[in-house]
Design an enzyme around this catalytic site. Structure first.
Site, PDB file in Angstrom:
ATOM      1  N   TYR A  76       0.835  -1.209   0.000  1.00 51.95           N
ATOM      2  CA  TYR A  76       0.000   0.000   0.000  1.00 51.95           C
ATOM      3  C   TYR A  76       0.869   1.259   0.000  1.00 51.95           C
ATOM      4  O   TYR A  76       0.652   2.177  -0.805  1.00 51.95           O
ATOM      5  CB  TYR A  76      -0.916  -0.013   1.221  1.00 51.95           C
ATOM      6  CG  TYR A  76      -1.773   1.219   1.349  1.00 51.95           C
ATOM      7  CD1 TYR A  76      -2.881   1.400   0.531  1.00 51.95           C
ATOM      8  CD2 TYR A  76      -1.474   2.195   2.293  1.00 51.95           C
ATOM      9  CE1 TYR A  76      -3.679   2.539   0.639  1.00 51.95           C
ATOM     10  CE2 TYR A  76      -2.263   3.336   2.416  1.00 51.95           C
ATOM     11  CZ  TYR A  76      -3.366   3.499   1.592  1.00 51.95           C
ATOM     12  OH  TYR A  76      -4.133   4.631   1.708  1.00 51.95           O
TER      13      TYR A  76
ATOM     14  N   LYS B 205       1.521   4.504  -2.780  1.00 51.28           N
ATOM     15  CA  LYS B 205       1.401   5.920  -2.438  1.00 51.28           C
ATOM     16  C   LYS B 205       2.723   6.666  -2.634  1.00 51.28           C
ATOM     17  O   LYS B 205       2.719   7.831  -3.054  1.00 51.28           O
ATOM     18  CB  LYS B 205       0.910   6.062  -0.995  1.00 51.28           C
ATOM     19  CG  LYS B 205      -0.504   5.520  -0.769  1.00 51.28           C
ATOM     20  CD  LYS B 205      -1.533   6.215  -1.648  1.00 51.28           C
ATOM     21  CE  LYS B 205      -2.949   5.764  -1.320  1.00 51.28           C
ATOM     22  NZ  LYS B 205      -3.959   6.472  -2.139  1.00 51.28           N
TER      23      LYS B 205
END
Length: 290
Positions: free
Chosen positions: A151, A155
């Site tokens: 994740y 980002k």
């Protein structure tokens, strides 16, 4: 930004729930016509309201993005596209060694490549209107916690792509802004811990020995952290404000935790940051064991 709010369109992806839905409602209350990206008819019925037009938009499906571009090009009132808010996202957390590659790829498809695909097709509209792109990143785009590797990786990549894009299109009159939320009370955040524990239950014995306690303490720490999370409505109000600000900064943090953690991650030596996180997890394990 122009003052003719009712004569402008704004696209919000991932608008079914959480930050996206809150942002769509806030912008609609300001008078904009929001094209709210959802994936199902049920989600469309839930978000539909005055000033909010649900659009079927899975950002990993090229046909959906093409249909969105046609909708903007053929707007019956010939309204310009004022802003694109790239908010859609998924979160599946597990140790780097453990998380299956297909789930690494899935997160990059949604959290990065899908946004790039939308930007590529909608940028001509924004160039014409001298509009704005708002990319919803995360505190995880600056500080990568244990088990958040995939994740956070998406980002970090979105942060880098946003920097390049901003420098590429500034002379074209298009602004690129990044919003970095910390803990926000959303369905995705609430469910991520359960997903991590489910994945941990499927680990083999060796991985259980190596990572079991780390996963449990990280999930427990995150759950405690989310009890003080920013409400989605408050997050949506800030994103709407950023989207319509006359002179936006290049980046905004969202929440006290993000405002605290991001400077630490940028300026503290990496080894010191590692020790702080390790101490935090030891403390959480001790608390959970009581």
């Amino acid at each position: 930004m122009t003052q003719s709010y009712k004569e402008e369109l704004i696209v919000v992806s991932g608008a079914a729930t959480g930050i996206g839905a809150a942002t769509a409602h806030e912008l609609a209350s300001m008078g904009y016509h929001v094209l709210a990206g959802v994936r199902t008819n049920h989600e469309a019925d839930a978000i539909r309201a005055a000033g909010i037009e649900p659009i079927t938009l899975d950002i990993t499906v090229p046909k959906h993005i093409e249909a969105l571009a046609k909708r903007i090009a053929n707007d019956p009132e010939q309204r310009p596209l004022r802003a694109l808010i790239n908010n859609a996202g998924i979160e599946i957390n597990a140790p780097v060694e453990v998380l299956p590659l297909e789930q690494w790829r899935e997160q990059f498809e949604v959290n990065l490549f899908g946004h790039i695909a939308v930007i590529q097709l909608l940028l001509p509209f924004l160039r014409q209107s001298r509009g704005r792109i708002v990319n919803i990143s995360s505190v995880g785009g600056v500080a990568a916690l244990p088990i958040f590797g995939a994740y956070a990786g998406t980002k970090f990549a979105l942060e880098a792509a946003s920097d390049s894009l901003r420098r590429e299109v500034a002379a074209q009159g298009v602004q690129v802004v990044v919003v970095q939320p910390g803990g926000v009370a959303t369905e995705m955040a609430a469910h991520s811990g359960a997903i991590s524990l489910e994945l941990a239950d499927k680990m083999n014995a060796e991985h259980q020995r190596l990572y079991g306690d780390l996963v449990k303490s990280t999930v427990a720490s995150n759950a405690a952290f989310l009890k003080r999370a920013v409400p989605a409505a408050k997050a949506g109000a800030k994103i709407a404000k950023v989207t319509t600000a006359a002179r936006p900064r290049t980046r905004y943090t969202l929440g006290k935790d993000a405002a605290f953690i991001i400077p630490l991650a940028r300026f503290l030596p990496a080894r010191l940051m590692d020790k702080m996180l390790s101490a935090s997890h030891r403390s959480q394990r001790n608390t959970s064991a009581r």
